[in-house]
Design a protein around this motif. Structure first.
Motif: not given
Length: 106
Positions: A77-78, A92-93, A81, A88-89, A85-86, A57, A48-49
């Motif tokens: 994830f945050c 992408s991961l 969020w 999408d993230f 957004k979760v 987290r 994750g980020d």
């Protein structure tokens, strides 16, 4: 003598029953420990980020679509969020095609 043997047999049987009960309880402790170990492994392998603080987290085991080579992947994830957004993230991961922002997509 027979009464004494019966008494000894009764005592040993009761001890066996107590051991069986204690084993069940021990199993409950083992399942608790197993759950903690699984959570630790999830946190250890999650991606994750990295700039997110530890306090914000939230960890998930994300199950990926059937076409992907991996079945699931741990991610974090945050907690603040939005769901969009979760998604999408996560896509992408996992390097997935994400068309949720187009009106013509399914």
């Amino acid at each position: 003598m027979a009464a004494t043997q019966q008494l000894v047999k009764h005592i040993t049987d009761s001890k066996k029953n107590e051991e069986a009960k204690s084993k069940k309880r021990k199993g409950a402790k083992n399942s608790e420990t197993a759950a903690k170990v699984a959570l630790m492994k999830l946190k250890m392998h999650a991606c994750g980020d990295k700039s997110l603080p530890q306090t914000e987290r939230i960890y998930f085991q994300v199950f990926l679509p059937k076409g992907n080579k991996e079945k699931s992947r741990p991610m974090f994830f945050c907690s603040k969020w939005s769901i969009g957004k979760v998604v999408d993230f996560a896509s992408s991961l996992a390097s997935l095609k994400n068309d949720n922002n187009k009106s013509t997509s399914q």
